[in-house]
Design a protein around this motif. Structure first.
Motif, PDB file in Angstrom:
ATOM      1  N   ASP A  29       0.830  -1.205   0.000  1.00 20.30           N
ATOM      2  CA  ASP A  29       0.000   0.000   0.000  1.00 20.30           C
ATOM      3  C   ASP A  29       0.866   1.257   0.000  1.00 20.30           C
ATOM      4  O   ASP A  29       0.488   2.280  -0.552  1.00 20.30           O
ATOM      5  CB  ASP A  29      -0.920   0.021   1.221  1.00 20.30           C
ATOM      6  CG  ASP A  29      -1.996  -1.050   1.144  1.00 20.30           C
ATOM      7  OD1 ASP A  29      -2.353  -1.477   0.031  1.00 20.30           O
ATOM      8  OD2 ASP A  29      -2.471  -1.462   2.215  1.00 20.30           O
ATOM      9  N   SER A  30       2.026   1.151   0.652  1.00 23.88           N
ATOM     10  CA  SER A  30       2.975   2.277   0.700  1.00 23.88           C
ATOM     11  C   SER A  30       4.328   1.767   1.162  1.00 23.88           C
ATOM     12  O   SER A  30       4.440   0.663   1.708  1.00 23.88           O
ATOM     13  CB  SER A  30       2.492   3.343   1.691  1.00 23.88           C
ATOM     14  OG  SER A  30       2.556   2.832   3.018  1.00 23.88           O
TER      15      SER A  30
ATOM     16  N   LYS B  62      -0.100   6.718   6.262  1.00 16.53           N
ATOM     17  CA  LYS B  62       0.360   8.104   6.359  1.00 16.53           C
ATOM     18  C   LYS B  62       0.279   8.589   7.805  1.00 16.53           C
ATOM     19  O   LYS B  62       1.205   9.230   8.308  1.00 16.53           O
ATOM     20  CB  LYS B  62      -0.502   8.981   5.440  1.00 16.53           C
ATOM     21  CG  LYS B  62       0.015  10.360   5.209  1.00 16.53           C
ATOM     22  CD  LYS B  62      -0.884  11.061   4.180  1.00 16.53           C
ATOM     23  CE  LYS B  62      -0.197  12.251   3.578  1.00 16.53           C
ATOM     24  NZ  LYS B  62      -0.997  12.862   2.505  1.00 16.53           N
ATOM     25  N   GLU B  63      -0.796   8.265   8.473  1.00 20.44           N
ATOM     26  CA  GLU B  63      -0.980   8.680   9.869  1.00 20.44           C
ATOM     27  C   GLU B  63       0.055   8.034  10.788  1.00 20.44           C
ATOM     28  O   GLU B  63       0.603   8.686  11.673  1.00 20.44           O
ATOM     29  CB  GLU B  63      -2.401   8.326  10.341  1.00 20.44           C
ATOM     30  CG  GLU B  63      -3.495   9.103   9.637  1.00 20.44           C
ATOM     31  CD  GLU B  63      -3.781   8.621   8.197  1.00 20.44           C
ATOM     32  OE1 GLU B  63      -3.504   7.433   7.864  1.00 20.44           O
ATOM     33  OE2 GLU B  63      -4.263   9.434   7.393  1.00 20.44           O
TER      34      GLU B  63
ATOM     35  N   GLN C 202       2.880   9.955  12.919  1.00 17.21           N
ATOM     36  CA  GLN C 202       2.915   9.738  14.365  1.00 17.21           C
ATOM     37  C   GLN C 202       4.308   9.297  14.821  1.00 17.21           C
ATOM     38  O   GLN C 202       4.840   9.820  15.805  1.00 17.21           O
ATOM     39  CB  GLN C 202       1.871   8.697  14.759  1.00 17.21           C
ATOM     40  CG  GLN C 202       1.779   8.449  16.249  1.00 17.21           C
ATOM     41  CD  GLN C 202       0.705   7.430  16.576  1.00 17.21           C
ATOM     42  OE1 GLN C 202       0.331   6.595  15.768  1.00 17.21           O
ATOM     43  NE2 GLN C 202       0.217   7.488  17.806  1.00 17.21           N
ATOM     44  N   LEU C 203       4.908   8.346  14.111  1.00 16.05           N
ATOM     45  CA  LEU C 203       6.257   7.897  14.475  1.00 16.05           C
ATOM     46  C   LEU C 203       7.284   9.012  14.265  1.00 16.05           C
ATOM     47  O   LEU C 203       8.186   9.187  15.080  1.00 16.05           O
ATOM     48  CB  LEU C 203       6.642   6.655  13.669  1.00 16.05           C
ATOM     49  CG  LEU C 203       5.959   5.359  14.093  1.00 16.05           C
ATOM     50  CD1 LEU C 203       6.237   4.257  13.079  1.00 16.05           C
ATOM     51  CD2 LEU C 203       6.406   4.946  15.485  1.00 16.05           C
TER      52      LEU C 203
ATOM     53  N   TRP D 179       7.591   9.319   2.324  1.00 18.46           N
ATOM     54  CA  TRP D 179       6.449   8.409   2.169  1.00 18.46           C
ATOM     55  C   TRP D 179       6.168   8.206   0.702  1.00 18.46           C
ATOM     56  O   TRP D 179       6.183   9.169  -0.078  1.00 18.46           O
ATOM     57  CB  TRP D 179       5.235   8.989   2.898  1.00 18.46           C
ATOM     58  CG  TRP D 179       4.133   8.016   3.124  1.00 18.46           C
ATOM     59  CD1 TRP D 179       4.180   6.895   3.887  1.00 18.46           C
ATOM     60  CD2 TRP D 179       2.824   8.076   2.583  1.00 18.46           C
ATOM     61  NE1 TRP D 179       2.963   6.254   3.854  1.00 18.46           N
ATOM     62  CE2 TRP D 179       2.113   6.960   3.068  1.00 18.46           C
ATOM     63  CE3 TRP D 179       2.163   8.971   1.737  1.00 18.46           C
ATOM     64  CZ2 TRP D 179       0.794   6.692   2.735  1.00 18.46           C
ATOM     65  CZ3 TRP D 179       0.849   8.722   1.405  1.00 18.46           C
ATOM     66  CH2 TRP D 179       0.175   7.595   1.899  1.00 18.46           C
ATOM     67  N   MET D 180       5.921   6.947   0.313  1.00 16.86           N
ATOM     68  CA  MET D 180       5.709   6.596  -1.087  1.00 16.86           C
ATOM     69  C   MET D 180       4.439   5.755  -1.215  1.00 16.86           C
ATOM     70  O   MET D 180       4.467   4.548  -1.010  1.00 16.86           O
ATOM     71  CB  MET D 180       6.921   5.818  -1.612  1.00 16.86           C
ATOM     72  CG  MET D 180       8.197   6.631  -1.596  1.00 16.86           C
ATOM     73  SD  MET D 180       9.697   5.622  -1.752  1.00 16.86           S
ATOM     74  CE  MET D 180       9.949   5.126  -0.046  1.00 16.86           C
ATOM     75  N   PRO D 181       3.308   6.381  -1.537  1.00 11.46           N
ATOM     76  CA  PRO D 181       2.054   5.632  -1.661  1.00 11.46           C
ATOM     77  C   PRO D 181       1.944   4.910  -3.008  1.00 11.46           C
ATOM     78  O   PRO D 181       2.501   5.349  -4.013  1.00 11.46           O
ATOM     79  CB  PRO D 181       0.985   6.725  -1.536  1.00 11.46           C
ATOM     80  CG  PRO D 181       1.652   7.972  -2.032  1.00 11.46           C
ATOM     81  CD  PRO D 181       3.111   7.829  -1.666  1.00 11.46           C
TER      82      PRO D 181
END
Length: 139
Positions: free
Chosen positions: A41-42, A106-107, A111-112, A123-125
């Motif tokens: 998914d990512s 993404k969330e 958060q991390l 991030w790579m969706p």
């Protein structure tokens, strides 16, 4: 985020330590990751090194990264795929070790990133896995 710091994130080379290595750059599609791993998914590149751009010594950075890794491993449906190293082509920042993680939402990534006081994560969706910066901090 200050322009100089934002520029550093955009110019960095995020190397995925596979054989052969994959070089991730912000703004560039990374479909090649599917060849090394699987369709996820990512994908996310995340580190705990140098929180809020405060340069720490190697032992402190390694300790923080181990805590991050342990925390990631506790998440369901998430897989640590490989180690990474972020390299600054201008040599203003030391290399930063991190992890390529599959299926981190993404969330969860934000958060991390915030928990480990990072200004941003990569991030790579799916489906094209175009690398983008997720800004975690307000500074």
């Amino acid at each position: 985020m200050k322009k100089k710091l934002l520029d550093a994130y955009h110019e960095a080379k995020y190397r995925v330590l596979t054989e052969p290595q994959v070089c991730v750059q912000v703004g560039v599609s990374q479909v090649v990751l599917i060849d090394h791993f699987f369709a996820a998914d990512s994908f996310c590149i995340i580190t705990a090194y140098n929180p809020l751009s405060t340069k720490l010594n190697d032992d402190e950075n390694k300790q923080s990264n181990e805590k991050l890794l342990d925390q990631i491993k506790q998440l369901s449906d998430v897989k640590v795929c490989a180690d990474t190293v972020a390299q600054d082509p201008n040599n203003e920042w030391p290399d930063e070790r991190g992890f390529l993680v599959a299926n981190l939402s993404k969330e969860q990534a934000l958060q991390l990133g915030r928990l480990y006081q990072q200004h941003a994560v990569v991030w790579m969706p799916s489906p094209v896995y175009r690398a983008e910066l997720l800004q975690c901090s307000q500074s």
